[in-house]
Design a protein around this motif. Sequence first.
Motif, PDB file in Angstrom:
ATOM      1  N   ILE A  83       0.840  -1.203   0.000  1.00  0.00           N
ATOM      2  CA  ILE A  83       0.000   0.000   0.000  1.00  0.00           C
ATOM      3  C   ILE A  83       0.874   1.253   0.000  1.00  0.00           C
ATOM      4  O   ILE A  83       0.585   2.218  -0.711  1.00  0.00           O
ATOM      5  CB  ILE A  83      -0.993  -0.013   1.182  1.00  0.00           C
ATOM      6  N   LEU A 109      -7.897   3.051  -4.816  1.00  0.00           N
ATOM      7  CA  LEU A 109      -7.586   2.895  -3.394  1.00  0.00           C
ATOM      8  C   LEU A 109      -8.779   3.271  -2.516  1.00  0.00           C
ATOM      9  O   LEU A 109      -9.084   2.571  -1.549  1.00  0.00           O
ATOM     10  CB  LEU A 109      -6.352   3.727  -3.024  1.00  0.00           C
ATOM     11  N   LYS A 137      -3.246   6.075   3.274  1.00  0.00           N
ATOM     12  CA  LYS A 137      -2.641   4.757   3.056  1.00  0.00           C
ATOM     13  C   LYS A 137      -2.440   4.001   4.368  1.00  0.00           C
ATOM     14  O   LYS A 137      -2.580   2.779   4.407  1.00  0.00           O
ATOM     15  CB  LYS A 137      -1.323   4.885   2.291  1.00  0.00           C
TER      16      LYS A 137
END
Length: 189
Positions: A83, A109, A137
């Motif tokens: 990620i 995402l 993230k």
Amino acid sequence: DTTHVPVGEDQKQHLELCRDIAQKFNNDFGVEEFFKIPEPLIQKEFSRIMSLKDGTKKMSKSDASDLSRINLTDDKDLIINKIKKSKTDSLPMPSSIEELDKRPEAKNLIGIYASLTNLTLEKAIMEFSGKNFSEFKENLSQVLIENILPISNEIKKLIQEKKYLDEILLEGSSKAENIASKKIKKIHE
């Protein structure tokens, strides 16, 4: 004789073929509901997960780069690393669906995050609007870890239990054969 099949948008055509064959058989032999016509179950908000390296390409296990996907066997550190290295752009997180649609990596995402947290894309956008990707993230990594790690741990445990897996495969094969043979007999009749 299933009525609904969960598929991604890119698998819908395979189910359409099954539907066409079932309808043709039912029509040709005058048996209206001999074969059930399966309906696709496609997630409305986000039906296709794209590559972590290129938001315009489908996530695929056949991609040469392992960094392009999250595998069900990935451990915590690997998920975090994938990620962190996933492709994004230099802009802050989008603040609207319209903005999101112009940014494929961000859309991918956020779509993954929304799917795993059962949020709409709009709510996921609102949660991170204007923030930087590193914060997002970190959150996405944690959500993936919460969802993937139990599966990964179970896979790793089961792989070590060959005898148990063989028993499950034999039992499943027997059950499937029993169901299928009854339907095949009716087809021949």
